[in-house]
Scaffold this active site. Structure first.
Site, PDB file in Angstrom:
ATOM      1  N   HIS A 129      17.174  25.001 -29.256  1.00 11.81           N
ATOM      2  CA  HIS A 129      17.291  26.086 -30.246  1.00 11.81           C
ATOM      3  C   HIS A 129      15.946  26.188 -30.968  1.00 11.81           C
ATOM      4  CE1 HIS A 129      18.609  27.876 -34.117  1.00 11.81           C
ATOM      5  NE2 HIS A 129      19.686  28.299 -33.479  1.00 11.81           N
ATOM      6  N   ASP A 206      19.403  16.670 -32.048  1.00 10.04           N
ATOM      7  CA  ASP A 206      19.940  17.849 -32.737  1.00 10.04           C
ATOM      8  C   ASP A 206      21.423  17.943 -32.365  1.00 10.04           C
ATOM      9  OD1 ASP A 206      20.803  20.297 -33.543  1.00 10.04           O
ATOM     10  OD2 ASP A 206      19.246  21.448 -32.521  1.00 10.04           O
ATOM     11  N   GLN A 209      25.407  21.448 -32.284  1.00  8.88           N
ATOM     12  CA  GLN A 209      26.495  21.961 -31.446  1.00  8.88           C
ATOM     13  C   GLN A 209      27.401  20.855 -30.930  1.00  8.88           C
ATOM     14  OE1 GLN A 209      27.306  25.048 -30.991  1.00  8.88           O
ATOM     15  NE2 GLN A 209      25.504  26.071 -31.817  1.00  8.88           N
ATOM     16  N   LYS A 232      29.000  24.730 -38.504  1.00  5.30           N
ATOM     17  CA  LYS A 232      29.479  24.777 -37.117  1.00  5.30           C
ATOM     18  C   LYS A 232      30.594  23.764 -36.888  1.00  5.30           C
ATOM     19  CE  LYS A 232      24.921  26.139 -35.516  1.00  5.30           C
ATOM     20  NZ  LYS A 232      25.016  27.588 -35.417  1.00  5.30           N
ATOM     21  N   CYS A 370      18.827  32.452 -30.418  1.00 10.38           N
ATOM     22  CA  CYS A 370      17.741  31.614 -30.969  1.00 10.38           C
ATOM     23  C   CYS A 370      17.279  30.583 -29.941  1.00 10.38           C
ATOM     24  CB  CYS A 370      18.161  30.917 -32.265  1.00 10.38           C
ATOM     25  SG  CYS A 370      18.502  32.058 -33.586  1.00 10.38           S
TER      26      CYS A 370
HETATM   27  N1  PLP Z   1      20.440  23.532 -33.381  1.00 10.08           N
HETATM   28  C1  PLP Z   1      21.291  24.177 -32.579  1.00 10.08           C
HETATM   29  C2  PLP Z   1      21.497  23.679 -31.184  1.00 10.08           C
HETATM   30  C3  PLP Z   1      21.969  25.302 -33.049  1.00 10.08           C
HETATM   31  O1  PLP Z   1      22.815  25.945 -32.251  1.00 10.08           O
HETATM   32  C4  PLP Z   1      21.726  25.737 -34.373  1.00 10.08           C
HETATM   33  C5  PLP Z   1      22.389  26.965 -34.891  1.00 10.08           C
HETATM   34  O2  PLP Z   1      22.743  27.848 -34.140  1.00 10.08           O
HETATM   35  C6  PLP Z   1      20.857  25.023 -35.169  1.00 10.08           C
HETATM   36  C7  PLP Z   1      20.235  23.925 -34.654  1.00 10.08           C
HETATM   37  C8  PLP Z   1      20.597  25.422 -36.597  1.00 10.08           C
HETATM   38  O3  PLP Z   1      21.674  25.002 -37.388  1.00 10.08           O
HETATM   39  P1  PLP Z   1      21.851  25.451 -38.921  1.00 10.08           P
HETATM   40  O4  PLP Z   1      22.432  26.828 -38.876  1.00 10.08           O
HETATM   41  O5  PLP Z   1      22.791  24.445 -39.480  1.00 10.08           O
HETATM   42  O6  PLP Z   1      20.521  25.382 -39.562  1.00 10.08           O
END
Ligand code: PLP
Length: 412
Positions: A129, A206, A209, A232, A370
């Site tokens: 992302h 990260d 998800q 999420k 994204c």
């Molecule tokens: N990392 C991944 C894989 C995501 O899907 C997202 C959001 O779509 C993020 C990071 C960013 O998360 P946040 O909205 O909590 O900043």
């Protein structure tokens, strides 16, 4: 793994916990399949936040009065719930942040920036992302370090030998998703962590998800940093967690300066507060943290084993059915996936498909999610993404498939 039924998972009962699911959209019952963007919130989360605002609203940590003490106790209880969910050794390792994005930026700026030099490398993967790409690019610009990117194969799985080949003594940080938001791929985190540690790198995972679908067990994963997105995992927007080993957090300078992160302030010298408060400058999102704690408790109550089994059965049903839709191309067919399905339809722009599905009450996401490098890798500008959560049903999978046939009729 037990089946969802064997684990006693009753999805219809679970749905009664989520008020937003019970509404009509354009005259149809809502079918909410945009969980990877943000998930709906259970009554337990809404109630915890309302309780704070209706009864306990006060600033935390510094007040001697009853409301402040109740608010502080709820906020710190939330931290303990997150520590339990993540299997952290100590609640002091739980830093409340605004979301996964802020967690990655905090590590890039506080851990990595003072340590990296020209010639050092940061290794990420092609499936990240933007929030696990751009903070590292910024860091590389600031420090002269180099960004390396491990490739993915045509199924959307990480090519692990290439990841390993790109690791060297120059690699200071490896940062990768637990679960890809655009492809659904589940990475073999433990194996990647072991390889990166053998090269002497620190590892950030990260988990934005992952936490909604899998137990985000940092002890089992063995990583150094784990980033959680609150909204999420059925918690409030603007909430999240950075988990890091206490010894790493101790060695890191504060990310932001201000109130609550200090022990004493003199013009000559300021000393910083203990963990985790050193990283929580200013009045935090108190209601958000309390709501996130309620979400963690909710997930722990349902149990990730049952949630994963339920969602895997939805994924299998959806994958089989979508493959029968004429002109549909699945983007992301890795052997290990969470319940996230991206696809394109021949001759139909994803936004048009999404708009027609919306008319049927079906909420999906369309766009680049994204993750523009993923789109580029698969040669598409955008996809339709259906992402399932713990409250989705087999009937909703069937509604999606019926909706896609309507889309095809419009474009026939
Ligand atoms: N990392 C991944 C894989 C995501 O899907 C997202 C959001 O779509 C993020 C990071 C960013 O998360 P946040 O909205 O909590 O900043």
């Amino acid at each position: 793994m037990k089946t969802a039924a064997a684990a006693g998972y009753d999805v219809q009962r679970v749905r009664t916990d989520f008020p937003a699911l019970h509404q009509q959209v354009h005259g149809h019952p809502l079918v909410y399949l945009d969980n990877a963007a943000t998930a709906q919130k259970p009554r337990a989360v809404l109630d915890a936040m309302a309780r704070f605002y209706e009864r306990d609203c006060a600033n935390i940590h510094r007040g001697v009065h009853a409301l402040s003490q109740r608010a502080t106790e709820s906020y710190e209880a939330a931290r303990r719930a997150l520590a339990a969910l993540l299997h952290a050794a100590d609640p002091r390792e739980i830093v409340f942040v605004r979301g996964a994005t802020e967690a990655v930026n905090l590590v890039a700026q506080s851990y990595a920036r003072p340590r990296l030099r020209p010639g050092d490398e940061v290794l990420i993967t092609w499936m990240e992302h933007h929030s696990n790409i751009v903070p590292w690019q910024m860091l590389c610009e600031q420090t002269g370090a180099t960004l390396r990117v491990a490739p993915i194969d045509d199924a959307g799985a990480l090519i692990v030998p290439e990841f390993q080949r790109l690791l060297s003594t120059r690699t200071r940080i490896a940062a990768f998703a637990h679960v890809s938001n655009a492809l659904g791929t589940i990475n073999p985190v433990r194996a990647l962590v072991d390889q990166a540690h053998a090269a002497g790198a620190k590892v950030l995972v990260d988990g934005a998800q992952a936490a909604p679908h899998l137990r985000p067990d940092v002890a089992a994963l063995g990583c150094d940093f784990y980033c959680v997105s609150g909204h999420k995992m059925y918690g409030p927007t603007g909430s999240g967690v950075l988990w890091a080993r206490a010894e790493l957090l101790e060695a890191m300078p504060p990310y932001q300066g201000g109130g609550d992160m200090i022990r004493s302030v003199r013009f000559e010298k300021t000393t910083y507060n203990d963990l985790p408060f050193k990283f929580e400058a200013g009045t935090p999102n108190i209601a958000g943290g309390i709501g996130l704690g309620a979400a963690a408790e909710y997930l722990l109550r349902l149990g990730h084993e049952a949630i994963t089994a339920h969602e895997q059965s939805l994924l299998a049903r959806a994958t089989a059915a979508l493959q029968q839709v004429p002109g549909l191309r699945l983007i992301g067919t890795a052997p290990h996936k969470a319940a996230v399905i991206s696809f394109t339809l021949d001759g139909v722009h994803p936004h048009d498909a999404g708009t027609i599905l919306d008319q049927e009450g079906i909420a999906v996401r369309t766009g680049h999610h994204c993750a523009q490098p993923v789109m580029e890798r698969f040669g598409v500008p955008a996809t339709v993404r259906a992402s399932f959560g713990l409250y989705n049903t087999p009937e909703e999978v069937d509604a999606l498939v019926a909706g896609l046939h309507k889309v095809l009729e419009v474009f026939a």
